[in-house]
Design a protein around this motif. Structure first.
Motif, PDB file in Angstrom:
ATOM      1  N   THR A 125     -11.456   4.703  -1.499  1.00  0.00           N
ATOM      2  CA  THR A 125     -10.868   3.741  -2.434  1.00  0.00           C
ATOM      3  C   THR A 125      -9.606   4.356  -3.041  1.00  0.00           C
ATOM      4  O   THR A 125      -9.371   5.565  -2.962  1.00  0.00           O
ATOM      5  CB  THR A 125     -11.844   3.397  -3.560  1.00  0.00           C
ATOM      6  N   HIS A 126      -8.822   3.508  -3.677  1.00  0.00           N
ATOM      7  CA  HIS A 126      -7.615   4.002  -4.351  1.00  0.00           C
ATOM      8  C   HIS A 126      -7.989   5.022  -5.421  1.00  0.00           C
ATOM      9  O   HIS A 126      -7.347   6.077  -5.547  1.00  0.00           O
ATOM     10  CB  HIS A 126      -6.858   2.828  -4.966  1.00  0.00           C
ATOM     11  N   ALA A 127      -9.048   4.729  -6.187  1.00  0.00           N
ATOM     12  CA  ALA A 127      -9.486   5.644  -7.241  1.00  0.00           C
ATOM     13  C   ALA A 127      -9.914   6.997  -6.667  1.00  0.00           C
ATOM     14  O   ALA A 127      -9.628   8.054  -7.249  1.00  0.00           O
ATOM     15  CB  ALA A 127     -10.627   5.018  -8.032  1.00  0.00           C
ATOM     16  N   GLU A 128     -10.599   6.971  -5.531  1.00  0.00           N
ATOM     17  CA  GLU A 128     -11.032   8.218  -4.900  1.00  0.00           C
ATOM     18  C   GLU A 128      -9.833   9.053  -4.431  1.00  0.00           C
ATOM     19  O   GLU A 128      -9.813  10.271  -4.604  1.00  0.00           O
ATOM     20  CB  GLU A 128     -11.960   7.914  -3.723  1.00  0.00           C
ATOM     21  N   MET A 188      -4.575  16.272   1.081  1.00  0.00           N
ATOM     22  CA  MET A 188      -4.906  14.879   1.376  1.00  0.00           C
ATOM     23  C   MET A 188      -5.115  14.639   2.867  1.00  0.00           C
ATOM     24  O   MET A 188      -5.923  13.792   3.263  1.00  0.00           O
ATOM     25  CB  MET A 188      -3.806  13.960   0.842  1.00  0.00           C
ATOM     26  N   TRP A 189      -4.390  15.370   3.710  1.00  0.00           N
ATOM     27  CA  TRP A 189      -4.579  15.200   5.149  1.00  0.00           C
ATOM     28  C   TRP A 189      -5.995  15.618   5.536  1.00  0.00           C
ATOM     29  O   TRP A 189      -6.675  14.909   6.281  1.00  0.00           O
ATOM     30  CB  TRP A 189      -3.563  16.024   5.921  1.00  0.00           C
ATOM     31  N   SER A 190      -6.456  16.760   5.022  1.00  0.00           N
ATOM     32  CA  SER A 190      -7.800  17.231   5.342  1.00  0.00           C
ATOM     33  C   SER A 190      -8.861  16.278   4.809  1.00  0.00           C
ATOM     34  O   SER A 190      -9.871  16.023   5.468  1.00  0.00           O
ATOM     35  CB  SER A 190      -8.027  18.631   4.755  1.00  0.00           C
ATOM     36  N   TYR A 191      -8.605  15.752   3.612  1.00  0.00           N
ATOM     37  CA  TYR A 191      -9.543  14.794   3.033  1.00  0.00           C
ATOM     38  C   TYR A 191      -9.647  13.552   3.912  1.00  0.00           C
ATOM     39  O   TYR A 191     -10.752  13.074   4.217  1.00  0.00           O
ATOM     40  CB  TYR A 191      -9.089  14.409   1.622  1.00  0.00           C
ATOM     41  N   GLY A 192      -8.511  13.035   4.326  1.00  0.00           N
ATOM     42  CA  GLY A 192      -8.514  11.849   5.178  1.00  0.00           C
ATOM     43  C   GLY A 192      -9.217  12.098   6.496  1.00  0.00           C
ATOM     44  O   GLY A 192      -9.965  11.238   6.990  1.00  0.00           O
ATOM     45  N   GLU A 193      -8.991  13.282   7.075  1.00  0.00           N
ATOM     46  CA  GLU A 193      -9.661  13.627   8.324  1.00  0.00           C
ATOM     47  C   GLU A 193     -11.179  13.684   8.122  1.00  0.00           C
ATOM     48  O   GLU A 193     -11.950  13.220   8.960  1.00  0.00           O
ATOM     49  CB  GLU A 193      -9.150  14.973   8.841  1.00  0.00           C
ATOM     50  N   ALA A 235      -6.147   8.064   4.418  1.00  0.00           N
ATOM     51  CA  ALA A 235      -7.359   8.169   3.608  1.00  0.00           C
ATOM     52  C   ALA A 235      -7.931   6.785   3.301  1.00  0.00           C
ATOM     53  O   ALA A 235      -9.147   6.569   3.394  1.00  0.00           O
ATOM     54  CB  ALA A 235      -7.065   8.916   2.308  1.00  0.00           C
ATOM     55  N   ARG A 236      -7.059   5.843   2.990  1.00  0.00           N
ATOM     56  CA  ARG A 236      -7.529   4.485   2.708  1.00  0.00           C
ATOM     57  C   ARG A 236      -8.120   3.845   3.965  1.00  0.00           C
ATOM     58  O   ARG A 236      -9.155   3.165   3.894  1.00  0.00           O
ATOM     59  CB  ARG A 236      -6.381   3.622   2.175  1.00  0.00           C
ATOM     60  N   LYS A 237      -7.488   4.094   5.094  1.00  0.00           N
ATOM     61  CA  LYS A 237      -7.996   3.558   6.351  1.00  0.00           C
ATOM     62  C   LYS A 237      -9.385   4.124   6.661  1.00  0.00           C
ATOM     63  O   LYS A 237     -10.234   3.448   7.254  1.00  0.00           O
ATOM     64  CB  LYS A 237      -7.031   3.889   7.482  1.00  0.00           C
ATOM     65  N   ALA A 238      -9.616   5.389   6.250  1.00  0.00           N
ATOM     66  CA  ALA A 238     -10.902   6.040   6.515  1.00  0.00           C
ATOM     67  C   ALA A 238     -12.006   5.558   5.583  1.00  0.00           C
ATOM     68  O   ALA A 238     -13.156   5.977   5.722  1.00  0.00           O
ATOM     69  CB  ALA A 238     -10.745   7.553   6.384  1.00  0.00           C
ATOM     70  N   GLY A 239     -11.656   4.715   4.617  1.00  0.00           N
ATOM     71  CA  GLY A 239     -12.679   4.145   3.749  1.00  0.00           C
ATOM     72  C   GLY A 239     -12.619   4.570   2.303  1.00  0.00           C
ATOM     73  O   GLY A 239     -13.401   4.087   1.476  1.00  0.00           O
ATOM     74  N   ASP A 253       0.835  -1.206   0.000  1.00  0.00           N
ATOM     75  CA  ASP A 253       0.000   0.000   0.000  1.00  0.00           C
ATOM     76  C   ASP A 253       0.868   1.254   0.000  1.00  0.00           C
ATOM     77  O   ASP A 253       0.590   2.230  -0.709  1.00  0.00           O
ATOM     78  CB  ASP A 253      -0.912   0.029   1.229  1.00  0.00           C
ATOM     79  N   VAL A 254       1.885   1.233   0.823  1.00  0.00           N
ATOM     80  CA  VAL A 254       2.775   2.398   0.919  1.00  0.00           C
ATOM     81  C   VAL A 254       3.464   2.644  -0.419  1.00  0.00           C
ATOM     82  O   VAL A 254       3.559   3.789  -0.883  1.00  0.00           O
ATOM     83  CB  VAL A 254       3.821   2.197   2.038  1.00  0.00           C
TER      84      VAL A 254
END
Length: 355
Positions: free
Chosen positions: A199-202, A213-218, A193-197, A176-177
């Motif tokens: 998908t790779h495409a998203e 990306m940090w804000s998106y993951g949060e 982000a992947r842990k939060a649900g 994954d990394v």
């Protein structure tokens, strides 16, 4: 040479007869250590770990070698020679000890250091436990990296600190990394982000849009007020900072409310500040409609959790800085809101007269 009696010694009982001879401390050893001003606790712990008196004395005599770190290395399983070799190579023994503690061999620790890997982050990736950060022994068992994986990540240009966070905190696999890095995305943010649900495409779509990306993951990780991928994209498309959007949503604002506030000209920062100070959506819109600075308003509202919407509006509309108001409330803690406002306005009038 007589050994220190267990029942009379300042040395803990596990240095008593029955331990290996090299780990036992005689009165003469202890006296020599004291004469050389060697820290008692470090001396005893090093001896417990199997160091002889001569080895501790030699380590103590090495310039710039802190005996506490030498002791930690010995406790982690390093031999006397290994600890001194690591120190001679310029390795910080505290970090070396952590690497050894989580299973790295002497040769592996030296190899990682030689190619420029910080051994503290190397140890993190291999399974070092930080209970206060939620990095548990269980996460170490399940999510830890191998020596080979860390070296491969480093060789591909991945920051080992970020690699360790992705693996240990977010449970990402090595593969994954590598995928996140191959797409030029911070590997820890990708893993979060992947842990939060997502998908790779998203994640790739968000990255292509230039969204933090940090804000998106949060945002995606919210559980009480879930945020969808589509909602983040819509907020971003309307010009709302995703960090502000995420913060407002985290304090209970709905997607529609954030969009309405933005449509009425309220800045994302001002809106999320108000919501984070437990102001309702309707109150935020009303304050903005009255021309009130939302940062000032929010600080008045939040002070001691007891200021009403009307009281905060009065303070702001009368031009009283929030910090002056809160200081006066604190100073005149028995006074009512009206009395505090009256006193501040009177003080301001007196200052104007003096001018």
């Amino acid at each position: 040479m007589a050994e220190i009696p267990v029942n009379k010694s300042h040395i803990p009982a596990d240095d008593a007869p029955g331990r290996p001879a090299e780990a036992r401390i005689t009165w003469l050893d202890y006296l020599k250590a004291w004469q050389w001003r060697i820290d008692k606790a470090h001396y005893v712990e090093a001896r417990r770990a199997g160091a002889t008196h001569a080895e501790v004395m030699e380590a103590h005599a090495v310039p710039s070698l802190y005996l506490g770190n030498y002791t930690e290395a010995r406790v982690a399983g390093a031999t006397h020679g290994e600890a001194l070799e690591a120190h001679a190579d310029g390795i910080y023994l505290y970090q070396y000890a952590k690497a050894r503690e989580v299973g790295s061999s002497h040769a592996q620790a030296l190899e990682a250091d030689a190619i420029g890997i910080n051994l503290a982050y190397y140890a993190d990736a291999l399974g070092w436990v930080y209970p206060f950060l939620g990095w548990t022994a269980e996460s170490a068992r399940v999510n830890s990296a191998s020596h080979t994986e860390v070296l491969e990540a480093h060789a591909k240009g991945i920051d080992v600190e970020r690699y360790a966070i992705a693996r240990r905190k977010h449970g990402a696999s090595h593969e994954d990394v590598l995928v996140g890095h191959a797409n030029d995305i911070d590997v820890a943010h990708y893993a979060a982000a992947r842990k939060a649900g997502a998908t790779h495409a998203e994640v790739l779509e968000v990255h292509a849009e230039g969204i933090n990306m940090w804000s998106y993951g949060e945002a995606r990780s919210h559980r009480i007020w879930p945020v969808s991928h589509a909602e983040v994209l819509e907020a971003h498309a309307k010009g709302i900072d995703v960090g502000d959007y995420e913060s407002a949503r985290g304090y209970g604002a709905t997607h529609a409310e954030v969009l309405e506030a933005h449509a009425k000209g309220i800045s994302g920062g001002g809106y999320q500040t108000a919501r984070s100070h437990f102001v309702t959506h309707a109150e935020t819109l009303d304050a903005h409609a009255k021309g009130v600075d939302l940062y000032e308003y929010a600080h008045v509202r939040h002070y001691e959790g007891s200021r009403t919407h009307e009281e905060a509006l009065e303070v702001c509309l009368k031009g009283i800085p929030w910090w002056k108001y809160t200081m006066e409330v604190s100073r005149r803690y028995k006074a009512s809101h009206s009395e505090v406002v009256a006193a501040l306005l009177a003080s301001a009038d007196e200052e104007n007269l003096e001018d």
